[in-house]
Design an enzyme around this catalytic site. Structure first.
Site, PDB file in Angstrom:
ATOM      1  N   ARG A   1       0.853  -1.204   0.000  1.00  0.00           N
ATOM      2  CA  ARG A   1       0.000   0.000   0.000  1.00  0.00           C
ATOM      3  C   ARG A   1       0.880   1.242   0.000  1.00  0.00           C
ATOM      4  O   ARG A   1       1.700   1.419   0.892  1.00  0.00           O
ATOM      5  CB  ARG A   1      -0.919  -0.006   1.224  1.00  0.00           C
ATOM      6  CG  ARG A   1      -1.827   1.193   1.260  1.00  0.00           C
ATOM      7  CD  ARG A   1      -2.657   1.236   2.524  1.00  0.00           C
ATOM      8  NE  ARG A   1      -3.738   0.269   2.512  1.00  0.00           N
ATOM      9  CZ  ARG A   1      -4.450  -0.056   3.593  1.00  0.00           C
ATOM     10  NH1 ARG A   1      -4.160   0.502   4.762  1.00  0.00           N
ATOM     11  NH2 ARG A   1      -5.425  -0.922   3.519  1.00  0.00           N
TER      12      ARG A   1
ATOM     13  N   ARG B   1      -4.275   3.865  17.411  1.00  0.00           N
ATOM     14  CA  ARG B   1      -5.033   3.222  16.329  1.00  0.00           C
ATOM     15  C   ARG B   1      -4.733   3.967  15.042  1.00  0.00           C
ATOM     16  O   ARG B   1      -4.005   4.963  15.041  1.00  0.00           O
ATOM     17  CB  ARG B   1      -6.528   3.307  16.694  1.00  0.00           C
ATOM     18  CG  ARG B   1      -7.487   2.246  16.106  1.00  0.00           C
ATOM     19  CD  ARG B   1      -7.158   0.841  16.454  1.00  0.00           C
ATOM     20  NE  ARG B   1      -8.249  -0.078  16.235  1.00  0.00           N
ATOM     21  CZ  ARG B   1      -8.422  -0.832  15.150  1.00  0.00           C
ATOM     22  NH1 ARG B   1      -7.581  -0.747  14.137  1.00  0.00           N
ATOM     23  NH2 ARG B   1      -9.430  -1.666  15.081  1.00  0.00           N
ATOM     24  N   LYS B   2      -5.361   3.555  13.941  1.00  0.00           N
ATOM     25  CA  LYS B   2      -5.166   4.292  12.689  1.00  0.00           C
ATOM     26  C   LYS B   2      -5.672   5.727  12.822  1.00  0.00           C
ATOM     27  O   LYS B   2      -6.487   6.024  13.717  1.00  0.00           O
ATOM     28  CB  LYS B   2      -5.887   3.573  11.544  1.00  0.00           C
ATOM     29  CG  LYS B   2      -7.380   3.748  11.618  1.00  0.00           C
ATOM     30  CD  LYS B   2      -8.222   2.907  10.664  1.00  0.00           C
ATOM     31  CE  LYS B   2      -7.897   2.913   9.236  1.00  0.00           C
ATOM     32  NZ  LYS B   2      -9.079   2.432   8.409  1.00  0.00           N
TER      33      LYS B   2
ATOM     34  N   GLY C   1     -16.886  -5.819   2.095  1.00  0.00           N
ATOM     35  CA  GLY C   1     -16.964  -7.269   2.320  1.00  0.00           C
ATOM     36  C   GLY C   1     -17.151  -7.706   3.747  1.00  0.00           C
ATOM     37  O   GLY C   1     -17.390  -8.886   4.019  1.00  0.00           O
TER      38      GLY C   1
ATOM     39  N   CYS D   1     -14.518  -0.665   4.821  1.00  0.00           N
ATOM     40  CA  CYS D   1     -13.513   0.002   3.985  1.00  0.00           C
ATOM     41  C   CYS D   1     -14.140   0.593   2.720  1.00  0.00           C
ATOM     42  O   CYS D   1     -13.638   1.573   2.182  1.00  0.00           O
ATOM     43  CB  CYS D   1     -12.424  -0.987   3.577  1.00  0.00           C
ATOM     44  SG  CYS D   1     -11.632  -1.769   4.977  1.00  0.00           S
ATOM     45  N   GLY D   2     -15.223  -0.003   2.248  1.00  0.00           N
ATOM     46  CA  GLY D   2     -15.909   0.499   1.046  1.00  0.00           C
ATOM     47  C   GLY D   2     -16.896   1.611   1.371  1.00  0.00           C
ATOM     48  O   GLY D   2     -17.686   2.001   0.517  1.00  0.00           O
TER      49      GLY D   2
HETATM   50 FE1  SRM Z   1      -9.721  -0.676   5.440  1.00  0.00          FE
HETATM   51  C1  SRM Z   1      -8.570  -3.062   7.547  1.00  0.00           C
HETATM   52  C2  SRM Z   1      -8.586  -2.366   2.812  1.00  0.00           C
HETATM   53  C3  SRM Z   1     -10.179   2.078   3.537  1.00  0.00           C
HETATM   54  C4  SRM Z   1     -11.723   0.630   7.887  1.00  0.00           C
HETATM   55  N1  SRM Z   1      -8.671  -2.400   5.226  1.00  0.00           N
HETATM   56  C5  SRM Z   1      -8.274  -3.216   6.238  1.00  0.00           C
HETATM   57  C6  SRM Z   1      -7.350  -4.296   5.704  1.00  0.00           C
HETATM   58  C7  SRM Z   1      -5.955  -3.797   5.881  1.00  0.00           C
HETATM   59  C8  SRM Z   1      -7.536  -5.636   6.428  1.00  0.00           C
HETATM   60  C9  SRM Z   1      -6.486  -6.654   6.041  1.00  0.00           C
HETATM   61  O1  SRM Z   1      -5.402  -6.671   6.614  1.00  0.00           O
HETATM   62  O2  SRM Z   1      -6.768  -7.435   5.143  1.00  0.00           O
HETATM   63  C10 SRM Z   1      -7.799  -4.342   4.224  1.00  0.00           C
HETATM   64  C11 SRM Z   1      -6.758  -4.757   3.213  1.00  0.00           C
HETATM   65  C12 SRM Z   1      -7.391  -5.621   2.151  1.00  0.00           C
HETATM   66  C13 SRM Z   1      -6.623  -5.660   0.884  1.00  0.00           C
HETATM   67  O3  SRM Z   1      -5.880  -6.633   0.636  1.00  0.00           O
HETATM   68  O4  SRM Z   1      -6.798  -4.755   0.067  1.00  0.00           O
HETATM   69  C14 SRM Z   1      -8.369  -2.950   4.053  1.00  0.00           C
HETATM   70  N2  SRM Z   1      -9.324  -0.203   3.562  1.00  0.00           N
HETATM   71  C15 SRM Z   1      -8.958  -1.070   2.594  1.00  0.00           C
HETATM   72  C16 SRM Z   1      -9.029  -0.426   1.214  1.00  0.00           C
HETATM   73  C17 SRM Z   1      -7.966  -0.945   0.260  1.00  0.00           C
HETATM   74  C18 SRM Z   1     -10.440  -0.632   0.624  1.00  0.00           C
HETATM   75  C19 SRM Z   1     -10.523  -0.368  -0.850  1.00  0.00           C
HETATM   76  O5  SRM Z   1     -10.742  -1.336  -1.579  1.00  0.00           O
HETATM   77  O6  SRM Z   1     -10.367   0.759  -1.272  1.00  0.00           O
HETATM   78  C20 SRM Z   1      -8.888   1.056   1.624  1.00  0.00           C
HETATM   79  C21 SRM Z   1      -7.455   1.478   1.703  1.00  0.00           C
HETATM   80  C22 SRM Z   1      -7.314   2.923   2.045  1.00  0.00           C
HETATM   81  C23 SRM Z   1      -5.906   3.412   1.906  1.00  0.00           C
HETATM   82  O7  SRM Z   1      -5.459   3.574   0.768  1.00  0.00           O
HETATM   83  O8  SRM Z   1      -5.259   3.671   2.915  1.00  0.00           O
HETATM   84  C24 SRM Z   1      -9.503   1.013   3.016  1.00  0.00           C
HETATM   85  N3  SRM Z   1     -10.707   1.069   5.700  1.00  0.00           N
HETATM   86  C25 SRM Z   1     -10.857   2.035   4.746  1.00  0.00           C
HETATM   87  C26 SRM Z   1     -11.858   2.977   5.164  1.00  0.00           C
HETATM   88  C27 SRM Z   1     -12.413   4.146   4.326  1.00  0.00           C
HETATM   89  C28 SRM Z   1     -11.703   5.434   4.577  1.00  0.00           C
HETATM   90  O9  SRM Z   1     -10.601   5.493   5.118  1.00  0.00           O
HETATM   91  O10 SRM Z   1     -12.294   6.436   4.183  1.00  0.00           O
HETATM   92  C29 SRM Z   1     -12.305   2.552   6.405  1.00  0.00           C
HETATM   93  C30 SRM Z   1     -13.451   3.181   7.247  1.00  0.00           C
HETATM   94  C31 SRM Z   1     -13.073   4.521   7.738  1.00  0.00           C
HETATM   95  C32 SRM Z   1     -12.270   4.470   9.007  1.00  0.00           C
HETATM   96  O11 SRM Z   1     -11.180   3.921   9.030  1.00  0.00           O
HETATM   97  O12 SRM Z   1     -12.760   5.018   9.976  1.00  0.00           O
HETATM   98  C33 SRM Z   1     -11.568   1.360   6.731  1.00  0.00           C
HETATM   99  N4  SRM Z   1     -10.051  -1.116   7.397  1.00  0.00           N
HETATM  100  C34 SRM Z   1     -10.955  -0.484   8.208  1.00  0.00           C
HETATM  101  C35 SRM Z   1     -10.967  -1.147   9.473  1.00  0.00           C
HETATM  102  C36 SRM Z   1     -11.828  -0.751  10.701  1.00  0.00           C
HETATM  103  C37 SRM Z   1     -11.105   0.315  11.484  1.00  0.00           C
HETATM  104  C38 SRM Z   1     -11.548   0.405  12.931  1.00  0.00           C
HETATM  105  O13 SRM Z   1     -11.298   1.457  13.543  1.00  0.00           O
HETATM  106  O14 SRM Z   1     -12.073  -0.565  13.466  1.00  0.00           O
HETATM  107  C39 SRM Z   1     -10.071  -2.228   9.380  1.00  0.00           C
HETATM  108  C40 SRM Z   1      -9.736  -3.258  10.471  1.00  0.00           C
HETATM  109  C41 SRM Z   1      -8.830  -2.704  11.524  1.00  0.00           C
HETATM  110  O15 SRM Z   1      -8.188  -1.672  11.350  1.00  0.00           O
HETATM  111  O16 SRM Z   1      -8.779  -3.355  12.553  1.00  0.00           O
HETATM  112  C42 SRM Z   1      -9.518  -2.182   8.060  1.00  0.00           C
HETATM  113 FE1  SF4 Z   2     -13.597  -5.976   5.263  1.00  0.00          FE
HETATM  114 FE2  SF4 Z   2     -12.020  -3.962   4.539  1.00  0.00          FE
HETATM  115 FE3  SF4 Z   2     -11.412  -6.449   3.869  1.00  0.00          FE
HETATM  116 FE4  SF4 Z   2     -13.436  -5.193   2.707  1.00  0.00          FE
HETATM  117  S1  SF4 Z   2     -11.253  -4.683   2.554  1.00  0.00           S
HETATM  118  S2  SF4 Z   2     -13.470  -7.251   3.437  1.00  0.00           S
HETATM  119  S3  SF4 Z   2     -14.280  -4.079   4.444  1.00  0.00           S
HETATM  120  S4  SF4 Z   2     -11.470  -5.570   5.936  1.00  0.00           S
END
Ligand code: SRM
Ligand code: SF4
Length: 561
Positions: A111, A225-226, A484, A489-490
């Site tokens: 990333r 956290r993030k 998903g 994240c979506g």
């Molecule tokens: Fe996300 C975790 C993908 C935007 C909330 N997110 C993950 C992980 C890293 C989980 C993992 O290790 O597999 C996903 C990686 C999957 C992969 O192989 O792609 C993942 N998040 C994504 C992306 C790629 C979705 C997309 O298809 O676009 C986005 C990457 C953003 C970037 O470039 O940095 C992405 N994630 C978001 C957003 C939207 C945003 O930021 O506007 C959110 C909700 C907003 C927020 O964070 O408040 C989001 N992702 C999460 C969370 C829940 C966070 C929490 O506080 O609980 C997780 C799980 C965690 O962090 O424990 C997570």
């Molecule tokens: Fe869940 Fe984020 Fe993975 Fe989508 S990319 S399946 S919302 S953790």
């Protein structure tokens, strides 16, 4: 101490019997009491410290900072991922933006960080070369944070890849786990004719400070956290201020342009909460960065005492704001900022709803247009990435922008080349005017690569949108977001129709299903949507959504459908 206690007891007793012991007794008494006092002091300090039970991730970070793996990457590349320590592999590598994918072991995701979603053709070409070498395993995704993720990466290649990236001014550092994530801003910054402020400079400066110019920064490598930061510079809001931990929205105060500040927005499996105003305005100058750093510092330094490091589900910035209340939070930030903070401007300058910027648009600079291309669910192959780079060079000035809707935007398309640009074969795949449902589709990664995923998202999302676009006449775009799992994240809560992957029972079997959300609003009156249906099997979804589109979004069946 115990020995002293016994001696003191004996002397104290004999003191009653023998006056000669008086002086000795006095001296010992003093030593004993001063030692006792210091022990009691220590006990009192320990007792007054909050009893902190660090969560598993915090313990791992306390053992070894995530950023420390930066110096070990060469070694990991030599020994191979199978021989790596599990926590380094699955957790700490994320500080470098390197994600082990249990779904595709050995094929990592990288990333990047692309502040304000702005990159150039030379960078895109290098990214294309990186994924090209992995054949069918190699691809890239534009993310919901205006960013790019590369897939299929092998650990043994990573040291070289990071060197290559540094050479083109890119970095992946701090892009995962408890770090400041990609900084999002208006994708049309600097090119929108009526924009108020160009967000690129502030975000790129902030990026430099947070990441220590891409080298890694121990000051911000252990947040509770993030942390998401977004900044808008236009009256048409393109960022999702409402779901960022820190958001800057343009606002005039006494005829000076600056930003009102919101904090604490986030979405997670347990809680979705909109950012709240903290009655602060900053002028559009370096104070933006200074304030970001002050808020990050307050968040990091109080994480332990305020319990944010105990439970991962109660660790985002909003939990600190909840604990303290907005007034105290503001006061603590002001103290850290070191100057009186101005109160918020009475109103912000956001007057219009979010646009998607697909198609051809007038540009601030004379003689040019900017053009938005739709990238279906954000996925790019290596060949497409080469083409994206080539078009930027042939028709523009080499610049490429990414949007939060996982699309592309080309600035500086000279007007005399526009027709030829629009006739390029890439635009047949990446259309400038797709059908209404496909047009606004957003999807997270889903179960092809993400082990949290409960369903497949991207292909399913595209299939449903395309089928319904075939069947229905829809005058307005309808923003459909798929995610998903409940991590969101979506961004399903900001969509007109949002789907969150889950499992349901159907005909005695466990099947892929979704919870359905509606009512998310973006723009100047942003609102999070709410759930209207639970556990709908994906196979049963189409007629339900078709009805919903007809009843609530003015869709009409096309002839023959
Ligand atoms: Fe996300 C975790 C993908 C935007 C909330 N997110 C993950 C992980 C890293 C989980 C993992 O290790 O597999 C996903 C990686 C999957 C992969 O192989 O792609 C993942 N998040 C994504 C992306 C790629 C979705 C997309 O298809 O676009 C986005 C990457 C953003 C970037 O470039 O940095 C992405 N994630 C978001 C957003 C939207 C945003 O930021 O506007 C959110 C909700 C907003 C927020 O964070 O408040 C989001 N992702 C999460 C969370 C829940 C966070 C929490 O506080 O609980 C997780 C799980 C965690 O962090 O424990 C997570
Ligand atoms: Fe869940 Fe984020 Fe993975 Fe989508 S990319 S399946 S919302 S953790």
């Amino acid at each position: 101490m115990r020995f002293l206690h016994i001696i003191y007891a004996i002397i104290a007793k004999s003191e009653v019997l023998c006056i000669f012991n008086y002086k000795l007794s006095l001296i010992l008494n003093l030593i004993y009491k001063s030692l006792l006092t210091s022990v009691i002091d220590k006990i009192m300090v320990v007792a007054s410290e909050p009893k902190v039970k660090l969560n598993k991730i915090e313990k791992a970070k306390a053992d070894k900072d995530g950023l420390a793996v930066k110096d070990e990457l060469e070694y990991f590349a030599k020994i191979g991922w199978e021989a790596m320590d599990k926590t380094d592999l699955e957790m700490r590598l994320k500080w470098l933006g390197v994600f082990f994918r249990p779904v595709t072991p050995g094929k990592f995701m990288l990333r990047l960080r692309i502040a304000n979603g702005t990159l150039n053709s030379a960078q895109m070409r290098v990214l294309a070369e990186i994924v090209q070498r992995y054949g069918d395993d190699g691809s890239a995704d534009i993310t919901t944070r205006q960013d790019i993720q590369l897939r299929g990466i092998r650990l043994e290649d990573l040291p070289d890849i990071l060197v290559q990236m540094k050479a083109i001014g890119m970095t992946s550092i701090h892009s995962g786990m408890d770090n400041v994530r990609n900084l999002t801003g208006s994708p049309h910054a600097g090119i929108e004719p009526d924009e108020l402020s160009d967000t690129r400079e502030w975000l790129q400066n902030c990026e430099g400070v947070v990441t220590n110019q891409g080298e890694g920064n121990y000051a911000f490598s252990n947040l509770p956290r993030k942390f998401n930061i977004a900044m808008e510079g236009d009256e048409i809001i393109s960022i999702h201020a409402e779901i960022n931990d820190l958001a800057f929205v343009p606002a005039d105060r006494d005829d000076v342009l600056g930003f009102n500040v919101l904090v604490g927005g986030y979405s997670s499996a347990q809680r979705q909460v909109e950012a709240v105003p903290i009655n602060v305005w900053v002028p559009a100058n370096d104070d933006v960065i200074k304030l970001s750093i002050a808020i990050l510092t307050v968040y990091t330094q109080n994480g332990l005492t305020e319990g944010l490091r105990e439970n991962r589900q109660r660790a985002r910035l909003m939990w600190l704001v909840d604990t303290w209340g907005v007034e105290r939070f503001r006061a603590e930030v002001q103290e850290e900022f070191g100057q009186t903070l101005a109160t918020a401007a009475l109103k912000d300058e956001i007057t219009q709803d979010k646009k998607d910027y697909l198609g051809v648009h007038p540009q601030k600079q004379q003689g040019y247009k900017f053009v938005g291309l739709h990238v279906p669910v954000g996925r790019l192959s290596a060949d497409q990435m080469f083409e994206v780079a080539r078009l930027a060079e042939v028709y523009g000035q080499g610049e490429i922008r990414l949007t939060l809707e996982q699309n592309l935007l080309y600035p500086y398309i000279s007007e005399d080349k526009l027709e030829a640009f629009l006739a390029e074969p890439l635009l047949e795949v990446f259309s400038i005017n797709p059908a209404p449902l496909t047009r606004s589709l957003v999807s997270c990664t889903g179960n092809n690569y993400c082990n949290f995923a409960l369903i497949e998202t991207k292909q399913r999302a595209l299939k449903l949108a395309r089928e319904l676009d075939e069947e229905l006449e829809i005058s307005d775009r309808v923003r459909i977001h798929w995610t998903g799992c409940p991590n969101s994240c979506g961004q399903p809560q900001v969509a007109d129709i949002g789907f969150i992957g889950t499992k349901a029972r159907k005909d005695g079997k466990t099947v892929e299903a979704v919870d359905i959300y509606t009512g998310g609003k973006v723009g100047h009156e942003a609102e999070l949507g709410s759930r209207i249906e639970k556990g709908v099997a994906c196979d049963d979804l189409k007629p339900i959504i078709r009805d919903l589109l007809i009843q609530k979004f003015g869709a009409r069946p096309k002839q023959n459908h």
